[in-house]
Design a protein around this motif. Structure first.
Motif, PDB file in Angstrom:
ATOM      1  N   LYS A  74      -4.736   7.551 -17.049  1.00 35.66           N
ATOM      2  CA  LYS A  74      -5.966   8.488 -16.900  1.00 35.66           C
ATOM      3  C   LYS A  74      -6.741   8.385 -15.929  1.00 35.66           C
ATOM      4  O   LYS A  74      -6.899   9.196 -15.184  1.00 35.66           O
ATOM      5  CB  LYS A  74      -6.457   8.780 -18.404  1.00 35.66           C
ATOM      6  N   VAL A  75      -7.501   7.355 -15.757  1.00 29.92           N
ATOM      7  CA  VAL A  75      -8.404   7.015 -14.707  1.00 29.92           C
ATOM      8  C   VAL A  75      -7.766   7.206 -13.647  1.00 29.92           C
ATOM      9  O   VAL A  75      -8.350   7.662 -12.546  1.00 29.92           O
ATOM     10  CB  VAL A  75      -9.006   5.657 -14.887  1.00 29.92           C
ATOM     11  N   ASN A  76      -6.665   6.715 -13.471  1.00 26.23           N
ATOM     12  CA  ASN A  76      -5.876   6.549 -11.861  1.00 26.23           C
ATOM     13  C   ASN A  76      -5.336   7.963 -11.421  1.00 26.23           C
ATOM     14  O   ASN A  76      -5.345   8.132 -10.407  1.00 26.23           O
ATOM     15  CB  ASN A  76      -5.237   5.560 -11.748  1.00 26.23           C
ATOM     16  N   ALA A  77      -4.834   8.403 -12.451  1.00 23.99           N
ATOM     17  CA  ALA A  77      -4.233   9.741 -12.144  1.00 23.99           C
ATOM     18  C   ALA A  77      -5.211  11.013 -12.051  1.00 23.99           C
ATOM     19  O   ALA A  77      -4.794  12.074 -11.511  1.00 23.99           O
ATOM     20  CB  ALA A  77      -3.050  10.007 -13.226  1.00 23.99           C
ATOM     21  N   SER A  78      -6.465  10.873 -12.285  1.00 22.82           N
ATOM     22  CA  SER A  78      -7.138  11.746 -12.308  1.00 22.82           C
ATOM     23  C   SER A  78      -8.442  11.743 -11.076  1.00 22.82           C
ATOM     24  O   SER A  78      -9.349  12.635 -11.138  1.00 22.82           O
ATOM     25  CB  SER A  78      -7.843  11.988 -13.734  1.00 22.82           C
ATOM     26  N   ASN A  79      -8.576  10.619 -10.444  1.00 22.95           N
ATOM     27  CA  ASN A  79      -9.594  10.420  -9.453  1.00 22.95           C
ATOM     28  C   ASN A  79     -10.699  10.251 -10.092  1.00 22.95           C
ATOM     29  O   ASN A  79     -11.766  10.728  -9.583  1.00 22.95           O
ATOM     30  CB  ASN A  79      -9.486  11.554  -8.500  1.00 22.95           C
ATOM     31  N   SER A  80     -10.797  10.004 -11.471  1.00 19.37           N
ATOM     32  CA  SER A  80     -12.139   9.706 -12.076  1.00 19.37           C
ATOM     33  C   SER A  80     -12.717   8.557 -11.683  1.00 19.37           C
ATOM     34  O   SER A  80     -14.213   8.407 -12.332  1.00 19.37           O
ATOM     35  CB  SER A  80     -12.085   9.973 -13.614  1.00 19.37           C
ATOM     36  N   SER A  81     -12.422   7.554 -11.008  1.00 21.14           N
ATOM     37  CA  SER A  81     -12.650   6.335 -10.431  1.00 21.14           C
ATOM     38  C   SER A  81     -13.702   6.658  -9.242  1.00 21.14           C
ATOM     39  O   SER A  81     -12.905   7.033  -8.271  1.00 21.14           O
ATOM     40  CB  SER A  81     -11.772   5.293 -10.525  1.00 21.14           C
ATOM     41  N   VAL A  82     -14.830   6.656  -9.146  1.00 22.48           N
ATOM     42  CA  VAL A  82     -15.474   6.823  -8.155  1.00 22.48           C
ATOM     43  C   VAL A  82     -15.375   5.824  -7.027  1.00 22.48           C
ATOM     44  O   VAL A  82     -15.685   5.689  -5.760  1.00 22.48           O
ATOM     45  CB  VAL A  82     -17.115   7.100  -8.342  1.00 22.48           C
ATOM     46  N   GLU A  83     -14.795   4.439  -7.573  1.00 22.02           N
ATOM     47  CA  GLU A  83     -14.512   3.362  -6.746  1.00 22.02           C
ATOM     48  C   GLU A  83     -13.559   3.417  -5.564  1.00 22.02           C
ATOM     49  O   GLU A  83     -13.607   2.807  -4.533  1.00 22.02           O
ATOM     50  CB  GLU A  83     -14.448   2.118  -7.529  1.00 22.02           C
ATOM     51  N   VAL A  84     -12.920   4.612  -5.699  1.00 20.43           N
ATOM     52  CA  VAL A  84     -11.597   4.763  -4.824  1.00 20.43           C
ATOM     53  C   VAL A  84     -11.649   5.919  -4.013  1.00 20.43           C
ATOM     54  O   VAL A  84     -12.354   7.033  -4.410  1.00 20.43           O
ATOM     55  CB  VAL A  84     -10.091   4.736  -5.778  1.00 20.43           C
ATOM     56  N   HIS A  85     -10.934   6.133  -3.093  1.00 15.37           N
ATOM     57  CA  HIS A  85     -10.905   7.218  -2.065  1.00 15.37           C
ATOM     58  C   HIS A  85     -10.165   8.440  -2.669  1.00 15.37           C
ATOM     59  O   HIS A  85      -9.684   8.374  -3.674  1.00 15.37           O
ATOM     60  CB  HIS A  85     -10.050   6.814  -0.794  1.00 15.37           C
ATOM     61  N   SER A  86     -10.737   9.564  -2.010  1.00 14.02           N
ATOM     62  CA  SER A  86     -10.320  10.837  -2.538  1.00 14.02           C
ATOM     63  C   SER A  86      -8.659  11.175  -2.760  1.00 14.02           C
ATOM     64  O   SER A  86      -8.174  11.858  -3.801  1.00 14.02           O
ATOM     65  CB  SER A  86     -10.773  12.076  -1.780  1.00 14.02           C
ATOM     66  N   ASN A  87      -7.865  10.384  -2.079  1.00 16.60           N
ATOM     67  CA  ASN A  87      -6.351  10.683  -2.279  1.00 16.60           C
ATOM     68  C   ASN A  87      -5.760   9.614  -3.030  1.00 16.60           C
ATOM     69  O   ASN A  87      -4.440   9.745  -3.213  1.00 16.60           O
ATOM     70  CB  ASN A  87      -5.774  10.669  -0.938  1.00 16.60           C
ATOM     71  N   TRP A  88      -6.449   8.720  -4.029  1.00 16.64           N
ATOM     72  CA  TRP A  88      -5.938   7.896  -4.661  1.00 16.64           C
ATOM     73  C   TRP A  88      -5.031   8.469  -5.942  1.00 16.64           C
ATOM     74  O   TRP A  88      -4.067   7.891  -6.244  1.00 16.64           O
ATOM     75  CB  TRP A  88      -6.982   6.784  -5.414  1.00 16.64           C
ATOM     76  N   ALA A  89      -5.543   9.525  -6.429  1.00 17.38           N
ATOM     77  CA  ALA A  89      -4.492  10.212  -7.654  1.00 17.38           C
ATOM     78  C   ALA A  89      -3.199  10.140  -7.122  1.00 17.38           C
ATOM     79  O   ALA A  89      -2.276  10.041  -8.064  1.00 17.38           O
ATOM     80  CB  ALA A  89      -5.314  11.206  -8.186  1.00 17.38           C
ATOM     81  N   SER A  90      -3.017  10.812  -6.098  1.00 18.84           N
ATOM     82  CA  SER A  90      -1.715  11.187  -5.618  1.00 18.84           C
ATOM     83  C   SER A  90      -1.135   9.699  -5.047  1.00 18.84           C
ATOM     84  O   SER A  90       0.194   9.479  -5.323  1.00 18.84           O
ATOM     85  CB  SER A  90      -1.670  12.252  -4.443  1.00 18.84           C
ATOM     86  N   GLU A  91      -1.757   8.798  -4.505  1.00 21.04           N
ATOM     87  CA  GLU A  91      -1.075   7.592  -4.179  1.00 21.04           C
ATOM     88  C   GLU A  91      -0.588   6.940  -5.298  1.00 21.04           C
ATOM     89  O   GLU A  91       0.133   6.182  -5.360  1.00 21.04           O
ATOM     90  CB  GLU A  91      -2.171   6.767  -3.397  1.00 21.04           C
ATOM     91  N   PHE A  92      -1.407   6.906  -6.177  1.00 17.10           N
ATOM     92  CA  PHE A  92      -1.129   6.425  -7.883  1.00 17.10           C
ATOM     93  C   PHE A  92       0.104   6.924  -8.225  1.00 17.10           C
ATOM     94  O   PHE A  92       0.952   6.055  -8.588  1.00 17.10           O
ATOM     95  CB  PHE A  92      -2.431   6.502  -8.668  1.00 17.10           C
TER      96      PHE A  92
END
Length: 181
Positions: A74-92
């Motif tokens: 949930k955290v990684n697929a939704s970009n809800s982590s502010v610690e990561v860059h904006s494209n992280w959800a798709s990269e995940f």
């Protein structure tokens, strides 16, 4: 669709195959761990962990390897982590997909199809996805900018006419192919 399967623990890991009486062993085909469940496949298998360790996102998320699997997805697929860059959800999502495909390559004896330089391969996939999304966002006009709705529906053909719907696909060129109508 793939992320839905992941989120609902519906991937046919060896653990899920044994539960459904579709397999004899829950063992991981990559590292021989006794239990290949979703968490093991995507995160804790040494093969998967090595790939995650090469990427920028997990290094920035302090609890990347310790979150419960449902929360992790949930955290990684939704970009809800502010610690990561904006494209992280798709990269995940892309990384999860390729981890699943490469696992299947191992299962079906197609190890030679796994790239040698996995990080470079994934970076190319990330870039291609970003270009596709950027192009889509550029080409898609905003809702009020000259757009109009067109209702589309099936209309019967005039008497004496016939419709034949067809589809086909090929794997490789040359390669196996099929069609239907």
């Amino acid at each position: 669709m793939f992320l839905w399967l992941v989120a609902h623990n519906r991937l046919m890991t060896n653990h899920n195959r044994v539960i459904r009486n579709m397999g004899d062993s829950a063992e991981c085909p990559q590292c021989s761990d006794p239990e290949e469940d979703l968490e093991h496949l995507l995160r804790s298998c040494p093969a998967s962990r090595d790939i995650w360790d090469q990427l920028d996102g997990p290094a920035r998320i302090s609890n990347f390897y310790t979150l419960p699997i449902e929360e992790w997805i949930k955290v990684n697929a939704s970009n809800s982590s502010v610690e990561v860059h904006s494209n992280w959800a798709s990269e995940f999502a892309i990384t999860c997909w390729w981890l699943w495909l490469w696992r299947n390559h191992v299962v079906f004896g197609r190890d030679e199809e796994i790239p040698v330089d996995i990080k470079s391969f994934l970076m190319r996939q990330f870039a291609l996805t970003k270009v596709a999304f950027d192009r889509y966002n550029t080409l898609t006009p905003s809702r009020g900018a000259g757009c109009h709705e067109v209702h589309i529906r099936w209309l019967p053909l005039p008497h004496g006419w016939v419709v034949l719907n067809t589809d086909g696909a090929a794997k490789g060129n040359p390669g196996l192919a099929g069609s239907g109508g």
